[in-house]
Write a protein that holds these residues in place. Structure first.
Motif, mmCIF file in Angstrom:
data_model
loop_
_atom_site.group_PDB
_atom_site.id
_atom_site.type_symbol
_atom_site.label_atom_id
_atom_site.label_comp_id
_atom_site.label_asym_id
_atom_site.label_seq_id
_atom_site.Cartn_x
_atom_site.Cartn_y
_atom_site.Cartn_z
ATOM 1 N N ASN A 1 2.278 -55.525 15.673
ATOM 2 C CA ASN A 1 2.576 -53.943 14.686
ATOM 3 C C ASN A 1 3.396 -53.907 13.686
ATOM 4 N N LEU A 2 3.545 -53.347 13.210
ATOM 5 C CA LEU A 2 4.570 -52.534 12.486
ATOM 6 C C LEU A 2 4.490 -51.219 13.005
ATOM 7 N N VAL A 3 5.320 -50.169 13.027
ATOM 8 C CA VAL A 3 5.054 -49.153 13.064
ATOM 9 C C VAL A 3 6.736 -48.437 12.922
ATOM 10 N N PRO A 4 6.700 -47.480 11.705
ATOM 11 C CA PRO A 4 7.919 -46.615 11.916
ATOM 12 C C PRO A 4 7.795 -45.401 12.275
ATOM 13 N N ILE A 5 9.117 -45.122 13.336
ATOM 14 C CA ILE A 5 9.287 -43.673 14.384
ATOM 15 C C ILE A 5 9.945 -43.263 13.813
ATOM 16 N N GLY A 6 9.879 -41.975 13.794
ATOM 17 C CA GLY A 6 10.837 -40.466 13.153
ATOM 18 C C GLY A 6 11.368 -41.040 12.027
ATOM 19 N N PRO B 1 2.442 -42.401 12.140
ATOM 20 C CA PRO B 1 2.009 -40.996 11.305
ATOM 21 C C PRO B 1 1.911 -41.648 10.023
ATOM 22 N N ALA B 2 0.520 -40.567 9.291
ATOM 23 C CA ALA B 2 0.460 -41.187 7.946
ATOM 24 C C ALA B 2 1.134 -40.943 6.784
ATOM 25 N N GLY B 3 2.289 -39.818 7.192
ATOM 26 C CA GLY B 3 3.017 -40.301 6.144
ATOM 27 C C GLY B 3 3.616 -41.369 6.117
ATOM 28 N N PRO B 4 4.770 -41.315 6.968
ATOM 29 C CA PRO B 4 5.569 -42.431 6.835
ATOM 30 C C PRO B 4 5.256 -44.106 6.656
ATOM 31 N N GLY C 1 -11.823 -31.034 25.206
ATOM 32 C CA GLY C 1 -11.240 -29.903 24.771
ATOM 33 C C GLY C 1 -9.596 -29.824 23.577
ATOM 34 N N PHE C 2 -10.187 -31.610 23.129
ATOM 35 C CA PHE C 2 -9.446 -32.221 22.283
ATOM 36 C C PHE C 2 -9.195 -31.008 20.734
ATOM 37 N N GLU C 3 -7.953 -31.341 20.232
ATOM 38 C CA GLU C 3 -7.967 -30.728 18.777
ATOM 39 C C GLU C 3 -6.950 -31.582 17.918
ATOM 40 N N GLU C 4 -6.468 -31.098 16.907
ATOM 41 C CA GLU C 4 -6.166 -32.482 15.625
ATOM 42 C C GLU C 4 -4.732 -31.695 15.555
ATOM 43 N N VAL C 5 -4.001 -32.284 15.695
ATOM 44 C CA VAL C 5 -2.585 -31.807 15.748
ATOM 45 C C VAL C 5 -1.487 -33.122 14.711
ATOM 46 N N GLY C 6 -2.200 -34.068 13.964
ATOM 47 C CA GLY C 6 -2.101 -34.635 13.397
ATOM 48 C C GLY C 6 -2.770 -35.950 12.462
ATOM 49 N N ALA C 7 -1.932 -36.754 11.705
ATOM 50 C CA ALA C 7 -3.153 -38.374 11.290
ATOM 51 C C ALA C 7 -2.148 -39.270 11.786
ATOM 52 N N PHE C 8 -3.256 -40.208 11.261
ATOM 53 C CA PHE C 8 -2.063 -41.408 11.679
ATOM 54 C C PHE C 8 -2.804 -42.485 10.613
ATOM 55 N N MET C 9 -2.528 -43.366 10.558
ATOM 56 C CA MET C 9 -2.515 -44.831 9.471
ATOM 57 C C MET C 9 -2.731 -45.943 10.118
ATOM 58 N N SER C 10 -3.648 -46.620 9.130
ATOM 59 C CA SER C 10 -3.704 -48.040 10.275
ATOM 60 C C SER C 10 -3.990 -48.567 8.463
ATOM 61 N N VAL C 11 -2.796 -50.438 8.518
ATOM 62 C CA VAL C 11 -3.203 -51.094 7.501
ATOM 63 C C VAL C 11 -3.810 -52.266 8.300
ATOM 64 N N LEU C 12 -5.011 -52.463 8.346
ATOM 65 C CA LEU C 12 -5.666 -53.637 9.021
ATOM 66 C C LEU C 12 -5.136 -55.114 7.794
ATOM 67 N N PHE C 13 -5.005 -56.460 8.446
ATOM 68 C CA PHE C 13 -4.649 -57.299 7.389
ATOM 69 C C PHE C 13 -5.908 -58.900 8.280
#
Length: 281
Positions: A68-73, A99-102, A269-281
């Motif tokens: 996977n290619l994963v941007p962090i911070g 994370p969805a934005g980056p 009891g799970f709460e949404e705190v953000g969003a991820f994004m996935s690009v699948l090849f």
């Protein structure tokens, strides 16, 4: 005054600095942080390179470049630097996820060179739970999968993966890598299932795990048993194991269009705190 920036592959001696970046968001970064804590930064053990973006000599952002290619911070400048490096290296990953934005920014820069993707999942809510829900009794029949039950749980794992990702994990190498991963989770006591008549009717795993957070994955109910509420009570059982034995925070991410799963997770009891994004090849 201009800031001097650079990008390079991290060296094993930079482990402390890498963990400091990962620990800024232990929930979102659990997948990569877990790998780094086990394997360090040696590319062979890590299963990929860890790229670092430095500002005035200080490590500010990371990008894991493996399966996977994963941007962090990563802010916009770091994303551009990682995109340049990824473009020069050529695509070696099967997905871009983070994370969805980056991740969206990274994909917009890479798509002209790497596109088209097989599928883009632009919004995958990131959900967390820190305590057990009131009024939901964990399914007492959900338990750890034993090593001698690999042959029973494996078809359920393959069905879940194929349904979720859209391709079979048995393609390519015949499933050797995927089977090894399932065996690793079973062997470490992080694979859970409810069995009926010798078959799996519910399953889930605690995948990535650090002292700060863990990630629940692979949630699946056999099609003929859907509608019985097994996902709610089953997830409550897995969450109980996770919070009691693994980490103080449990997380997962889910496709935004999977409204049934999102509703089930909220009931547990799970709460949404953000969003991820996935690009699948």
């Amino acid at each position: 005054m201009l800031t001097t920036t650079t990008t390079k592959v991290l060296e094993p001696g930079e482990l402390h600095a890498a963990l400091a970046v990962l620990d800024r968001d232990p929930v979102a970064n659990a997948f990569v942080a877990a790998r780094v804590r086990i394997a360090g930064l040696d590319p062979w053990r890590l299963g990929g390179e860890m790229w670092g973006w430095y500002a005035d000599g200080r490590l500010e952002s990371l990008c894991y470049a493996g399966a996977n290619l994963v941007p962090i911070g990563a802010g916009p400048e770091a994303v551009r630097a990682f995109a340049d490096r990824a473009r020069r290296s050529g695509r070696r990953c099967s997905s871009i996820v983070g994370p969805a934005g980056p991740t969206a920014e990274l994909w917009s820069l890479l798509e002209p060179h790497w596109g088209p993707a097989r599928e883009v999942r632009a919004c995958q809510p990131l959900m967390v739970a820190r305590s057990m829900p009131a009024g939901i009794a964990p399914d007492p029949l959900v338990r750890r999968v034993r090593r001698d039950e690999m042959d029973i749980v494996m078809p359920a794992c393959v069905a879940m993966f194929t349904e979720e990702v859209g391709v079979s994990p048995l393609a390519g190498d015949g499933g050797l890598l995927y089977q090894a991963r399932v065996a690793e989770l079973v062997g470490s006591g992080r694979s859970f299932a409810r069995f009926e008549n010798g078959r799996v009717v519910f399953k889930a795993e605690i995948g990535a795990a650090t002292p700060q957070a863990c990630q629940i994955q692979g949630v699946w109910v056999a099609p003929e048993h859907r509608g019985r509420g097994l996902s709610v009570t089953g997830m409550a059982a897995v969450l109980q194991y996770a919070l009691r034995e693994v980490a103080p925070v449990a997380s997962l991410y889910v496709n935004d269009y999977n409204t049934a799963a999102r509703a089930a997770y909220r009931r547990v009891g799970f709460e949404e705190v953000g969003a991820f994004m996935s690009v699948l090849f």
